[in-house]
Design an enzyme around this catalytic site. Structure first.
Site, PDB file in Angstrom:
ATOM      1  N   ASP A 127       0.824  -1.218   0.000  1.00 14.86           N
ATOM      2  CA  ASP A 127       0.000   0.000   0.000  1.00 14.86           C
ATOM      3  C   ASP A 127       0.861   1.274   0.000  1.00 14.86           C
ATOM      4  OD1 ASP A 127      -2.523   1.178   0.035  1.00 14.86           O
ATOM      5  OD2 ASP A 127      -3.253  -0.151   1.606  1.00 14.86           O
ATOM      6  N   ASP A 184     -10.040   3.501  -3.561  1.00 14.88           N
ATOM      7  CA  ASP A 184     -10.750   2.336  -3.020  1.00 14.88           C
ATOM      8  C   ASP A 184     -12.182   2.226  -3.538  1.00 14.88           C
ATOM      9  OD1 ASP A 184      -8.440   2.111  -1.621  1.00 14.88           O
ATOM     10  OD2 ASP A 184      -9.375   2.000   0.351  1.00 14.88           O
TER      11      ASP A 184
HETATM   12  C1  GLA Z   1      -5.930   1.283   1.435  1.00 16.08           C
HETATM   13  C2  GLA Z   1      -6.078   0.287   0.285  1.00 16.08           C
HETATM   14  C3  GLA Z   1      -7.207  -0.671   0.596  1.00 16.08           C
HETATM   15  C4  GLA Z   1      -6.930  -1.389   1.908  1.00 16.08           C
HETATM   16  C5  GLA Z   1      -6.737  -0.365   3.025  1.00 16.08           C
HETATM   17  C6  GLA Z   1      -6.271  -1.002   4.314  1.00 16.08           C
HETATM   18  O1  GLA Z   1      -7.023   2.138   1.523  1.00 16.08           O
HETATM   19  O2  GLA Z   1      -6.303   0.938  -0.918  1.00 16.08           O
HETATM   20  O3  GLA Z   1      -7.365  -1.610  -0.448  1.00 16.08           O
HETATM   21  O4  GLA Z   1      -5.777  -2.187   1.782  1.00 16.08           O
HETATM   22  O5  GLA Z   1      -5.755   0.607   2.664  1.00 16.08           O
HETATM   23  O6  GLA Z   1      -6.095  -0.076   5.339  1.00 16.08           O
END
Ligand code: GLA
Length: 374
Positions: A127, A184
């Site tokens: 990430d 997301d």
């Molecule tokens: C980010 C990523 C998500 C998930 C969250 C976890 O937002 O894009 O897919 O992994 O972190 O905290």
């Protein structure tokens, strides 16, 4: 070679968020096998954020699994997942902390890659939260790419920088096998529509070895779980799956496998759709018509001289989508057309040529596999 075709599996984030533990992972592993998902190709079981203690071990400097969630450590979980014939995935972050504020791998890349190898990990989602402002984003992915190469185990590198720094242009060079190109997803038609359609111009930056990841699927969540929103209806989940398959996107399920309905299971196990997604040539879909309309037609060349066609209505009204065969390269003067089989019903609709118009209800789609024919 890893990622010859788009990776397939399950990731804990959409459904479980912080509420992960050994029991949940074991039950999910069992369900993936019992419900035929492993047989259908879903092989990775990935633990997302929130699996570790809040701080590294002060003596070894290593990240350590949360002792309450994973009382037997991560190797035990990984062994269980492997005993089911599945592959095991872990999560970390290129910044100093993960997105939910657990230790990140910044400046600990090689140590952490080593730790994941010790767990027996086969996959690492990486990430982008808490990146020091002074750090170069692409370089952070190069570092983990190198660290994974040095760790002594083959680990699929799933980069997740949400499309920053023009990611599609350089991420393949950093060694990634898939890369998140968008923010997301949440469990709504609007979210999956906007995320997927934002990548129309980047579909060619996705090929065997490294695929454009438009996030984990929300199929079967109906608004429950960790990523919220209104949920989708079954038609909208069908459209989600069709788009992901046509776009050669990784198929990472995000709904709770243990309670997925028979209809949703059948959807994600649809052999025709999976065949389109997993086609060995990994050619990108392209817009055949509908750039300025809500009813779009996409085509994707498959191996064996086949062509997949998807009509998708992202609008709020029933409509009909259309395209000229000339625009996918089948000239009228050639006499050729496509003999089309409906990917959902397996029914042939015969040979179509020159121009095709197809009615599609709001938020619905139709997918065909075509063979060149006269
Ligand atoms: C980010 C990523 C998500 C998930 C969250 C976890 O937002 O894009 O897919 O992994 O972190 O905290």
């Amino acid at each position: 070679m890893l990622s010859k075709t788009p990776p397939m599996g399950f990731n804990t984030w959409n459904t479980f968020g912080r509420n992960i533990n050994e029991q949940v992972i074991k039950e999910t592993a069992d369900a993936m096998v019992e419900k035929g998902l492993l047989d259908a190709g879903y092989e990775y079981l990935v633990i997302d954020d929130c699996w570790s203690e809040r701080e590294r071990d002060p003596e070894t400097g290593k990240i350590v699994p949360d002792k309450i969630k994973f009382p037997n450590g991560m190797k035990a979980v990984s062994d269980y997942v492997h005993s089911k014939g599945l592959k095991f995935g872990m999560y970390s972050c290129a910044g100093t902390r993960t997105c939910d504020n657990y230790p990140g791998s910044y400046d600990h890349e090689f140590l952490d890659a080593q730790t994941f190898a010790e767990y027996g990990a086969d996959f690492l989602k990486y990430d982008f939260c808490f990146k020091p402002v002074s750090a170069d984003g692409p370089n952070l992915y190069r570092r983990m790419g190198m660290a994974l190469k040095a760790c002594g185990r083959e680990i699929l590198f799933s980069a997740c920088n949400w499309g920053n720094d023009d990611v599609s242009k350089w991420i393949r060079s950093a060694g990634a096998h898939m890369y998140r190109s968008t923010g997301d997803i949440n469990d709504s038609f609007a979210s999956m529509r906007d995320i997927s359609m934002s990548q129309i111009d980047n579909l060619a930056y996705s090929a065997p070895g490294c695929f454009n990841d438009i996030d984990m699927l929300t199929i079967g969540m109906y608004g429950k779980g960790n990523v919220g929103s209104t949920g989708c209806n079954d038609t909208e989940y069908k459209t989600q799956f069709a788009i992901w398959c046509m776009f050669s996107a990784p198929l990472m399920l995000g709904g709770d496998i243990r309670t997925l309905s028979d209809d949703m299971l059948a959807l994600v196990k649809n052999k025709n759709l999976i065949r389109i997604n997993q086609d060995e040539e990994g050619r990108p879909a392209f817009l055949a018509n509908g750039a300025n309309s809500k009813c779009k037609a996409f085509a994707k060349l498959l191996s064996n001289n086949e062509v997949a066609i998807m009509f998708v209505n992202i609008g709020e009204d029933d409509d009909s989508c259309n395209f000229y065969f000339e625009d996918i390269g089948i000239t009228a003067s050639s006499g050729f057309g496509l003999e089309l089989t409906d990917a959902f019903t397996n029914e042939s609709i015969g040979v179509k040529k020159e121009f095709m118009r197809f009615p599609v209800k709001a938020h619905d789609c139709a997918v065909f596999i075509g063979k060149l024919a006269k």
